[in-house]
Design a protein around this motif. Structure first.
Motif, short mmCIF file in Angstrom:
data_model
loop_
_atom_site.label_atom_id
_atom_site.label_comp_id
_atom_site.label_asym_id
_atom_site.label_seq_id
_atom_site.Cartn_x
_atom_site.Cartn_y
_atom_site.Cartn_z
N ILE A 110 60.91 19.97 78.05
CA ILE A 110 60.51 19.27 76.82
C ILE A 110 60.85 17.79 76.91
O ILE A 110 60.05 16.93 76.55
CB ILE A 110 61.15 19.94 75.59
CG1 ILE A 110 60.61 21.37 75.44
CG2 ILE A 110 60.89 19.13 74.33
CD1 ILE A 110 61.33 22.21 74.44
N HIS B 81 58.19 14.51 76.91
CA HIS B 81 58.31 13.40 75.95
C HIS B 81 58.55 12.05 76.64
O HIS B 81 58.23 11.02 76.07
CB HIS B 81 59.42 13.68 74.94
CG HIS B 81 59.05 14.76 73.98
ND1 HIS B 81 58.05 14.63 73.04
CD2 HIS B 81 59.54 16.01 73.83
CE1 HIS B 81 57.94 15.74 72.35
NE2 HIS B 81 58.83 16.60 72.81
N HIS C 267 52.10 16.17 74.39
CA HIS C 267 53.07 17.12 73.85
C HIS C 267 53.01 18.42 74.64
O HIS C 267 52.14 18.60 75.49
CB HIS C 267 52.82 17.38 72.36
CG HIS C 267 51.55 18.11 72.08
ND1 HIS C 267 50.36 17.47 71.93
CD2 HIS C 267 51.28 19.43 71.94
CE1 HIS C 267 49.41 18.36 71.70
NE2 HIS C 267 49.94 19.55 71.70
N CYS C 268 53.93 19.33 74.31
CA CYS C 268 53.92 20.65 74.95
C CYS C 268 54.18 21.71 73.90
O CYS C 268 54.74 21.44 72.84
CB CYS C 268 54.94 20.72 76.07
SG CYS C 268 56.65 20.74 75.54
N TYR D 17 54.75 26.92 79.48
CA TYR D 17 54.39 25.91 78.50
C TYR D 17 52.99 25.39 78.76
O TYR D 17 52.59 25.24 79.91
CB TYR D 17 55.36 24.72 78.58
CG TYR D 17 56.78 25.05 78.20
CD1 TYR D 17 57.26 24.77 76.93
CD2 TYR D 17 57.64 25.63 79.12
CE1 TYR D 17 58.56 25.07 76.59
CE2 TYR D 17 58.94 25.94 78.78
CZ TYR D 17 59.40 25.66 77.52
OH TYR D 17 60.69 25.95 77.17
#
Length: 99
Positions: free
Chosen positions: A46, A50, A57-58, A68
């Protein structure tokens, strides 16, 4: 496109992730799947998304919580790319070049 990061160290996975995302961006892909498993790489992913210039985004996949979906930014150089045809200007030269 997808990338499986099983078996990588965190540092090597980060390098593979960055290369994969850049390849997706340059080839005009909109999304990619990253498979991390349930280890440290999944916790780091994450932050990688970012902090990456090519990702938006994920989101964690359901029911596979070890994978993901990553949204890739649009490649602006690809969007407006139009093939230019050669222009024949001989007619204009003849019309305006009165000697």
């Amino acid at each position: 496109m997808s990338l499986d990061l099983h078996g990588y160290t965190v540092h090597n996975a980060w390098h593979e992730f960055n290369q994969h995302v850049q390849d997706c961006y340059l080839s005009g892909k909109k999304k990619t799947i990253i498979i991390t498993g349930h280890g440290q790489i999944g916790n780091e992913l994450i932050a990688w998304v970012h902090n990456n210039q090519y990702t938006e985004h994920c989101e964690r996949l359901d029911p596979n919580t070890g994978a993901y979906r990553i949204k890739i930014r649009k490649n602006k150089s690809q969007v407006n790319k139009v093939e230019q045809q050669p222009v024949d200007l001989t007619g204009l030269y003849k019309k305006f070049n009165k000697t």
